[in-house]
Write an enzyme that holds these catalytic residues in place. Structure first.
Site, PDB file in Angstrom:
ATOM      1  N   ASN A 109      -7.944  -2.613  14.007  1.00 20.15           N
ATOM      2  CA  ASN A 109      -9.327  -2.826  13.563  1.00 20.15           C
ATOM      3  C   ASN A 109      -9.441  -4.055  12.657  1.00 20.15           C
ATOM      4  OD1 ASN A 109      -8.169  -1.993  11.183  1.00 20.15           O
ATOM      5  ND2 ASN A 109      -9.443  -0.177  10.907  1.00 20.15           N
ATOM      6  N   HIS A 144      -7.531  -4.670   9.970  1.00 20.56           N
ATOM      7  CA  HIS A 144      -7.198  -4.484   8.551  1.00 20.56           C
ATOM      8  C   HIS A 144      -5.905  -5.210   8.169  1.00 20.56           C
ATOM      9  CE1 HIS A 144      -4.888  -0.388   9.199  1.00 20.56           C
ATOM     10  NE2 HIS A 144      -4.065  -1.398   9.278  1.00 20.56           N
ATOM     11  N   GLU A 147      -9.739  -2.015   4.794  1.00 21.44           N
ATOM     12  CA  GLU A 147     -10.397  -1.610   6.031  1.00 21.44           C
ATOM     13  C   GLU A 147     -11.701  -2.394   6.233  1.00 21.44           C
ATOM     14  OE1 GLU A 147      -8.498   0.010   7.894  1.00 21.44           O
ATOM     15  OE2 GLU A 147      -8.529   2.162   7.553  1.00 21.44           O
ATOM     16  N   ASP A 189       0.808  -1.221   0.000  1.00 19.42           N
ATOM     17  CA  ASP A 189       0.000   0.000   0.000  1.00 19.42           C
ATOM     18  C   ASP A 189       0.842   1.272   0.000  1.00 19.42           C
ATOM     19  OD1 ASP A 189       0.921  -0.546   2.555  1.00 19.42           O
ATOM     20  OD2 ASP A 189      -1.050  -0.852   3.421  1.00 19.42           O
TER      21      ASP A 189
HETATM   22  C1  F6R Z   1       1.323  -1.327   6.194  1.00 20.90           C
HETATM   23  C2  F6R Z   1       0.095  -2.070   6.306  1.00 20.90           C
HETATM   24  C3  F6R Z   1      -0.751  -2.044   7.535  1.00 20.90           C
HETATM   25  C4  F6R Z   1       0.034  -2.346   8.807  1.00 20.90           C
HETATM   26  C5  F6R Z   1      -0.872  -2.315  10.030  1.00 20.90           C
HETATM   27  C6  F6R Z   1      -0.096  -2.534  11.313  1.00 20.90           C
HETATM   28  O1  F6R Z   1       1.924  -1.521   4.912  1.00 20.90           O
HETATM   29  O2  F6R Z   1      -0.226  -2.696   5.373  1.00 20.90           O
HETATM   30  O3  F6R Z   1      -1.778  -2.984   7.383  1.00 20.90           O
HETATM   31  O4  F6R Z   1       0.637  -3.603   8.685  1.00 20.90           O
HETATM   32  O5  F6R Z   1      -1.536  -1.089  10.098  1.00 20.90           O
HETATM   33  O6  F6R Z   1       0.768  -1.458  11.512  1.00 20.90           O
HETATM   34  P1  F6R Z   1       1.835  -1.451  12.684  1.00 20.90           P
HETATM   35  O7  F6R Z   1       2.843  -2.505  12.353  1.00 20.90           O
HETATM   36  O8  F6R Z   1       2.440  -0.071  12.646  1.00 20.90           O
HETATM   37  O9  F6R Z   1       1.108  -1.749  13.953  1.00 20.90           O
END
Ligand code: F6R
Length: 243
Positions: free
Chosen positions: A130, A132, A137, A61
């Protein structure tokens, strides 16, 4: 699903790095799906000396509106947390272009790229509080293709820690859909910290629902979940078998 329960973040990072290193050694021209965020940083550090010379990477992403020189863009993150420290060829690294004038056509271009490299050999994932994965989302349906997403309030809040203020967090992102993730030969998910415990439990022991996007991984035949005790606590209660 294989679940590795490690003592802490450092042990989780080392375990995950060993798994990814084995993948690269077994198949030097592996296609790796990569993630950003705080969770994989330790794992990436452990991999600086791995041989990435033939590896191809596709990232999950990117924020809409940020270019690769912005220190919160995911291109910048990948360059500085992994790529610049390895022997990977820059042309073999792929991140959606958040600055494209037409985000929809960028999604189409990215899907064509994914199709070219399909299937991903190993897809690395973090997990949002959440539920994701990537920026898929919680919603009404699972979206298979790369798409533009409006970030939820909880994601904006969770990511505000990386920006000067919450209002600086972009409201939109481009994310790979769940299709390419589910087609990956292997999914490696990393989770760390107590604040992920509820999401981990919902994803792997609750119903499969787009309201918890990661729950679709229950249908994937080859998921490796590597977490620390705090993040896996909710799952351990369910009596799931650990490695
Ligand atoms: C980032 C991504 C997100 C993160 C998720 C957890 O490329 O795809 O899904 O993996 O938000 O983020 P952290 O590791 O910062 O808790």
């Amino acid at each position: 699903m294989k679940v590795y329960c490690e003592e802490n973040y450092d042990a989780m990072s080392k375990r995950a790095a060993r798994i990814m290193r084995e993948q690269i050694e077994k198949k030097p021209d592996s296609v790796l799906g990569l993630a950003t965020g705080s969770t994989p940083v330790g794992m990436y550090k452990e991999l600086y000396d791995a041989d990435f010379s033939r590896v191809i990477t596709v990232n999950l992403d990117e924020y809409v509106g940020l270019d690769g020189t912005h220190d919160q863009s995911y291109r910048y993150f990948m360059d500085n947390n992994l790529f610049y420290h390895t022997n990977i060829k820059p042309e073999n690294t792929h991140v959606p272009d958040g600055t494209s004038r037409d985000a929809e056509s960028e999604c189409k271009r990215y899907d064509e790229l994914l199709e070219k490299f399909s299937p991903i050999d190993m897809q690395l994932l973090g997990l949002g509080q959440n539920g994701h994965i990537g920026f898929n989302e919680p919603g009404e349906s699972f979206i298979p293709n790369t798409h533009v997403v409006e970030l939820t309030e909880s994601t904006i809040e969770a990511n505000a820690r990386f920006f000067e203020s919450k209002s600086d967090v972009p409201r939109k992102a481009i994310t790979m859909g769940v299709g390419a993730i589910m087609q990956a030969k292997c999914v490696l998910m990393l989770v760390s910290g107590e604040n992920k415990a509820d999401a981990v439990k919902a994803a792997f022991s609750g119903p499969i629902t787009p309201r918890v996007p990661a729950s679709i991984l229950q249908l994937h035949p080859n998921v490796i979940l590597v977490g620390d005790k705090a993040a896996l606590s909710g799952l351990i209660e369910t009596g799931i078998e650990l490695c």
